[in-house]
Design a protein around this motif. Structure first.
Motif, PDB file in Angstrom:
ATOM      1  N   ASN A 138       0.824  -1.209   0.000  1.00  0.00           N
ATOM      2  CA  ASN A 138       0.000   0.000   0.000  1.00  0.00           C
ATOM      3  C   ASN A 138       0.858   1.259   0.000  1.00  0.00           C
ATOM      4  N   GLN A 139       1.952   1.243   0.761  1.00  0.00           N
ATOM      5  CA  GLN A 139       2.857   2.392   0.793  1.00  0.00           C
ATOM      6  C   GLN A 139       3.502   2.601  -0.578  1.00  0.00           C
ATOM      7  N   ARG A 140       3.923   1.525  -1.203  1.00  0.00           N
ATOM      8  CA  ARG A 140       4.518   1.637  -2.542  1.00  0.00           C
ATOM      9  C   ARG A 140       3.512   2.144  -3.564  1.00  0.00           C
ATOM     10  N   ARG A 141       2.281   1.654  -3.469  1.00  0.00           N
ATOM     11  CA  ARG A 141       1.250   2.090  -4.417  1.00  0.00           C
ATOM     12  C   ARG A 141       0.957   3.571  -4.232  1.00  0.00           C
ATOM     13  N   LEU A 142       0.836   4.022  -2.998  1.00  0.00           N
ATOM     14  CA  LEU A 142       0.582   5.429  -2.728  1.00  0.00           C
ATOM     15  C   LEU A 142       1.736   6.288  -3.234  1.00  0.00           C
ATOM     16  N   ASN A 143       2.953   5.869  -2.949  1.00  0.00           N
ATOM     17  CA  ASN A 143       4.130   6.599  -3.414  1.00  0.00           C
ATOM     18  C   ASN A 143       4.170   6.664  -4.936  1.00  0.00           C
ATOM     19  N   SER A 144       3.860   5.560  -5.587  1.00  0.00           N
ATOM     20  CA  SER A 144       3.852   5.509  -7.041  1.00  0.00           C
ATOM     21  C   SER A 144       2.779   6.432  -7.609  1.00  0.00           C
ATOM     22  N   THR A 145       1.599   6.419  -7.020  1.00  0.00           N
ATOM     23  CA  THR A 145       0.496   7.253  -7.491  1.00  0.00           C
ATOM     24  C   THR A 145       0.838   8.730  -7.343  1.00  0.00           C
ATOM     25  N   MET A 146       1.489   9.083  -6.239  1.00  0.00           N
ATOM     26  CA  MET A 146       1.813  10.493  -5.996  1.00  0.00           C
ATOM     27  C   MET A 146       2.999  10.973  -6.820  1.00  0.00           C
ATOM     28  N   GLY A 147       3.977  10.109  -7.094  1.00  0.00           N
ATOM     29  CA  GLY A 147       5.211  10.606  -7.663  1.00  0.00           C
ATOM     30  C   GLY A 147       5.625  10.079  -9.015  1.00  0.00           C
ATOM     31  N   ASN A 148       4.964   9.050  -9.516  1.00  0.00           N
ATOM     32  CA  ASN A 148       5.420   8.444 -10.771  1.00  0.00           C
ATOM     33  C   ASN A 148       4.527   8.804 -11.943  1.00  0.00           C
ATOM     34  N   SER A 149       5.124   8.837 -13.101  1.00  0.00           N
ATOM     35  CA  SER A 149       4.371   9.046 -14.337  1.00  0.00           C
ATOM     36  C   SER A 149       3.495   7.818 -14.593  1.00  0.00           C
TER      37      SER A 149
END
Length: 193
Positions: A138-149
């Protein structure tokens, strides 16, 4: 059917289940089948059960005021499907969980699971391991959603869940990634060039 669950529990523990513990699991987890699009849980219901997917695919989603589905989770074999917030807090669920394919499940109520956990330490250890992995995911998904293209999100998803790419249509994957299906189509087309 139960052997798949027993193998899963053993894979998430330091010591295997005893034959008595296996029998308790076989007695408490009830085999259930869902037709495609049949609900396991509907928004507004309190989630009283947890399911282990033996065969098939499911999705957890919310429908917004405009009728748009937002995918929270996708599940296939050897995944657990439930609304943990609703189950733990005994509150109405904000989500729907339904079968995306014909699905075979092993279902247990929260009360039965708590009872089994008091008798089978391996279940407690398995849930601890699952909770840790879920928190990280969940932390990785949130980080990806906020910061990745969109490109990076899709690539991470494809790398980590290649079977999902084969099992779920593009519009569900796009929703899970928080992008439009048109954006996902563009990303996939660019990746092929």
């Amino acid at each position: 059917m139960h052997q798949q669950l027993i193998n899963y529990i053993n894979d998430h523990n330091h010591s295997p289940l005893t034959s008595d513990e296996e029998e308790l699991i076989r007695a408490e987890f009830k085999p259930t089948k869902l037709r495609k699009r049949q609900y396991f849980l509907q928004e507004g219901q309190v989630c009283k059960n947890t399911s282990f997917i033996v065969k098939g695919a499911m999705r957890q989603y919310k429908v917004d005021d405009k009728g748009v589905e937002h995918i929270m989770h996708l599940y296939i074999e050897n995944y657990w499907a439930t609304d943990r917030e609703s189950s733990l807090m005994l509150t109405p669920s904000r989500y729907n969980i339904d079968a995306w394919e014909e699905t075979e499940l092993l279902v247990i109520s929260r009360a039965e699971m708590l009872n089994l956990m008091s008798k089978i330490p391996a279940l407690v250890e398995m849930i601890r391991v699952m909770d840790e992995r879920n928190a990280i995911a969940n932390q990785r998904r949130l980080n990806s959603t906020m910061g990745n293209s969109a490109e990076k999100r899709y690539q991470e998803f494809a790398d980590n869940h290649p079977k999902f790419i084969q099992r779920f249509p593009q519009h569900l994957i796009a929703s899970f990634l928080g992008i439009t299906k048109e954006t996902l189509s563009r990303v996939k087309n660019q990746g092929m060039k």
